[in-house]
Write a protein that holds these residues in place. Sequence first.
Motif, PDB file in Angstrom:
ATOM      1  N   GLU A  69       0.660  -1.145  -0.020  1.00 37.76           N
ATOM      2  CA  GLU A  69       0.165   0.125  -0.104  1.00 37.76           C
ATOM      3  C   GLU A  69       0.901   1.287   0.096  1.00 37.76           C
ATOM      4  O   GLU A  69       0.718   2.155  -0.950  1.00 37.76           O
ATOM      5  CB  GLU A  69      -0.847  -0.042   1.131  1.00 37.76           C
ATOM      6  CG  GLU A  69      -1.940   1.140   1.279  1.00 37.76           C
ATOM      7  CD  GLU A  69      -2.556   1.252   2.402  1.00 37.76           C
ATOM      8  OE1 GLU A  69      -3.863   1.537   2.423  1.00 37.76           O
ATOM      9  OE2 GLU A  69      -2.089   0.741   3.735  1.00 37.76           O
ATOM     10  N   GLN A  70       1.714   1.413   0.899  1.00 41.93           N
ATOM     11  CA  GLN A  70       2.780   2.548   1.006  1.00 41.93           C
ATOM     12  C   GLN A  70       3.646   2.585  -0.258  1.00 41.93           C
ATOM     13  O   GLN A  70       4.101   3.716  -0.322  1.00 41.93           O
ATOM     14  CB  GLN A  70       3.288   2.552   2.503  1.00 41.93           C
ATOM     15  CG  GLN A  70       2.690   2.746   3.543  1.00 41.93           C
ATOM     16  CD  GLN A  70       1.641   4.027   3.355  1.00 41.93           C
ATOM     17  OE1 GLN A  70       2.242   4.925   3.427  1.00 41.93           O
ATOM     18  NE2 GLN A  70       0.399   3.880   3.641  1.00 41.93           N
ATOM     19  N   GLY A  71       4.163   1.501  -0.488  1.00 42.26           N
ATOM     20  CA  GLY A  71       5.048   1.356  -1.595  1.00 42.26           C
ATOM     21  C   GLY A  71       4.388   1.916  -2.879  1.00 42.26           C
ATOM     22  O   GLY A  71       5.114   2.669  -3.336  1.00 42.26           O
ATOM     23  N   PHE A  72       3.293   1.453  -3.259  1.00 44.66           N
ATOM     24  CA  PHE A  72       2.522   2.102  -4.326  1.00 44.66           C
ATOM     25  C   PHE A  72       2.384   3.375  -4.236  1.00 44.66           C
ATOM     26  O   PHE A  72       2.327   4.177  -5.341  1.00 44.66           O
ATOM     27  CB  PHE A  72       1.236   1.379  -4.755  1.00 44.66           C
ATOM     28  CG  PHE A  72       1.445  -0.105  -5.230  1.00 44.66           C
ATOM     29  CD1 PHE A  72       2.705  -0.505  -5.735  1.00 44.66           C
ATOM     30  CD2 PHE A  72       0.575  -1.310  -4.916  1.00 44.66           C
ATOM     31  CE1 PHE A  72       3.285  -1.825  -6.152  1.00 44.66           C
ATOM     32  CE2 PHE A  72       0.943  -2.531  -5.399  1.00 44.66           C
ATOM     33  CZ  PHE A  72       2.141  -2.864  -6.206  1.00 44.66           C
TER      34      PHE A  72
ATOM     35  N   ALA B 223       9.740  -1.197   7.266  1.00 45.40           N
ATOM     36  CA  ALA B 223       8.735  -2.065   8.058  1.00 45.40           C
ATOM     37  C   ALA B 223       9.534  -3.224   8.921  1.00 45.40           C
ATOM     38  O   ALA B 223       9.137  -3.449   9.840  1.00 45.40           O
ATOM     39  CB  ALA B 223       7.736  -2.660   7.168  1.00 45.40           C
ATOM     40  N   LEU B 224      10.384  -3.777   8.150  1.00 47.94           N
ATOM     41  CA  LEU B 224      11.176  -4.743   9.021  1.00 47.94           C
ATOM     42  C   LEU B 224      12.040  -4.033  10.032  1.00 47.94           C
ATOM     43  O   LEU B 224      12.223  -4.722  10.915  1.00 47.94           O
ATOM     44  CB  LEU B 224      12.242  -5.445   7.983  1.00 47.94           C
ATOM     45  CG  LEU B 224      11.435  -6.530   6.984  1.00 47.94           C
ATOM     46  CD1 LEU B 224      12.669  -6.833   5.851  1.00 47.94           C
ATOM     47  CD2 LEU B 224      10.814  -7.501   7.606  1.00 47.94           C
TER      48      LEU B 224
ATOM     49  N   LEU C 216      11.260  -1.569  11.766  1.00 47.08           N
ATOM     50  CA  LEU C 216      10.296  -1.386  12.916  1.00 47.08           C
ATOM     51  C   LEU C 216       9.857  -2.529  13.603  1.00 47.08           C
ATOM     52  O   LEU C 216       9.759  -2.675  14.840  1.00 47.08           O
ATOM     53  CB  LEU C 216       9.072  -0.622  12.275  1.00 47.08           C
ATOM     54  CG  LEU C 216       9.255   0.955  12.097  1.00 47.08           C
ATOM     55  CD1 LEU C 216       7.924   1.419  11.265  1.00 47.08           C
ATOM     56  CD2 LEU C 216       9.759   1.673  12.962  1.00 47.08           C
ATOM     57  N   ARG C 217       9.657  -3.735  12.572  1.00 45.05           N
ATOM     58  CA  ARG C 217       9.325  -5.011  13.266  1.00 45.05           C
ATOM     59  C   ARG C 217      10.295  -5.560  14.419  1.00 45.05           C
ATOM     60  O   ARG C 217      10.079  -6.096  15.170  1.00 45.05           O
ATOM     61  CB  ARG C 217       9.029  -6.103  12.236  1.00 45.05           C
ATOM     62  CG  ARG C 217       8.621  -7.191  12.660  1.00 45.05           C
ATOM     63  CD  ARG C 217       7.200  -7.377  13.283  1.00 45.05           C
ATOM     64  NE  ARG C 217       6.228  -6.820  12.483  1.00 45.05           N
ATOM     65  CZ  ARG C 217       5.335  -7.374  11.722  1.00 45.05           C
ATOM     66  NH1 ARG C 217       5.584  -8.811  11.700  1.00 45.05           N
ATOM     67  NH2 ARG C 217       4.410  -6.805  11.126  1.00 45.05           N
ATOM     68  N   VAL C 218      11.768  -5.479  14.022  1.00 45.39           N
ATOM     69  CA  VAL C 218      12.695  -5.723  14.952  1.00 45.39           C
ATOM     70  C   VAL C 218      12.913  -5.327  16.103  1.00 45.39           C
ATOM     71  O   VAL C 218      13.760  -5.526  16.855  1.00 45.39           O
ATOM     72  CB  VAL C 218      13.989  -5.988  13.955  1.00 45.39           C
ATOM     73  CG1 VAL C 218      13.722  -6.828  13.097  1.00 45.39           C
ATOM     74  CG2 VAL C 218      14.544  -4.688  13.636  1.00 45.39           C
ATOM     75  N   GLY C 219      12.370  -4.081  16.259  1.00 44.87           N
ATOM     76  CA  GLY C 219      12.559  -3.227  17.317  1.00 44.87           C
ATOM     77  C   GLY C 219      12.885  -2.055  17.313  1.00 44.87           C
ATOM     78  O   GLY C 219      12.952  -0.952  18.493  1.00 44.87           O
ATOM     79  N   LEU C 220      13.168  -1.603  16.382  1.00 48.18           N
ATOM     80  CA  LEU C 220      13.912   0.272  16.157  1.00 48.18           C
ATOM     81  C   LEU C 220      12.730   1.030  16.446  1.00 48.18           C
ATOM     82  O   LEU C 220      11.463   0.800  16.109  1.00 48.18           O
ATOM     83  CB  LEU C 220      14.229   0.217  14.571  1.00 48.18           C
ATOM     84  CG  LEU C 220      15.572  -0.345  14.439  1.00 48.18           C
ATOM     85  CD1 LEU C 220      16.260  -0.020  12.892  1.00 48.18           C
ATOM     86  CD2 LEU C 220      16.824   0.066  15.555  1.00 48.18           C
TER      87      LEU C 220
END
Length: 288
Positions: free
Chosen positions: A3-6, A253-254, A256-260
């Motif tokens: 969504e954000q990429g497009f 996104a990754l 943020l997912r790993v904790g940053l």
Amino acid sequence: MLEQGFLFGFLGLGVLITFRFFRFPDLTAEGSYPLGGAVAAALLVSGVHPVAATLSAALAGAGAGMVTALIHTKLKINNIVAGIVVMTALYSVNLRIMGRANIPLLREPTVFGEAVGWLNGFGLGWRENVYTTILVAFVLLVAAGALLVWFFSTDLGLAVRATGQNEPMILSLGVDTDRTKMVGLALSNAFIAVSGALVAQNHGFADIGMGIGILVTGAAAVLIGEAIFGDRGILTWVVAAVVGVVIYRLLVALALRVGLEPVDLRLVTAALLLMALAVPRFRPRLLR
């Protein structure tokens, strides 16, 4: 991610024009991106149809690009300085357009909702959600990419590309390079403003600070795409820019997912940009 990429794909296409074709680091993007959001938001809350509001945002972005080109070509101001001047002026312009620093759009119609409503006219029974947003954004992006490929295959488009690649040569052929620069910068900032308008409608608000660092994001996406696809022609460049934006959003996104924390995203962007710049230098060694 998709969504954000497009939605940011239009930003990638706009930055591609100046960054790759013109070799013109156009800082106007930092102002034309929020300009697109500001114009679209102001018109939406005034009751203007979302499609008309988005097209108006594109015209406003094109106007900003033309102002930068005029300053650069007619006043003979350095391209970076010309972009800084227009970017600085656009901050006040955007505030004037919105009337305040932030305009909420949660209750306003959007391009995505209008598209779903049109599709439902065929009895589909869809409702606006992330999946329909992805579909609408993808269709719009494909249409924009096809338009860009077609334009750069025309005589004017080829002249625009040649201006960025070898200006003395194209001048010797009698081409008005001032005109081609205006066309290129207007087209670039129109795409960037459309991205700002669509993101504002998707996020539900337009904010005066939404363009901060946006040029670096676009440049990182373009370089990531080039690092993967290489330099093979206009169609490849367009596809690479869009794919680069999607990959960039995936990596963010990754992260943020790993904790940053969100405050670390600028650091992530800098690291991705550095990586994209370094990969082409090491590719020949890796292929040995």
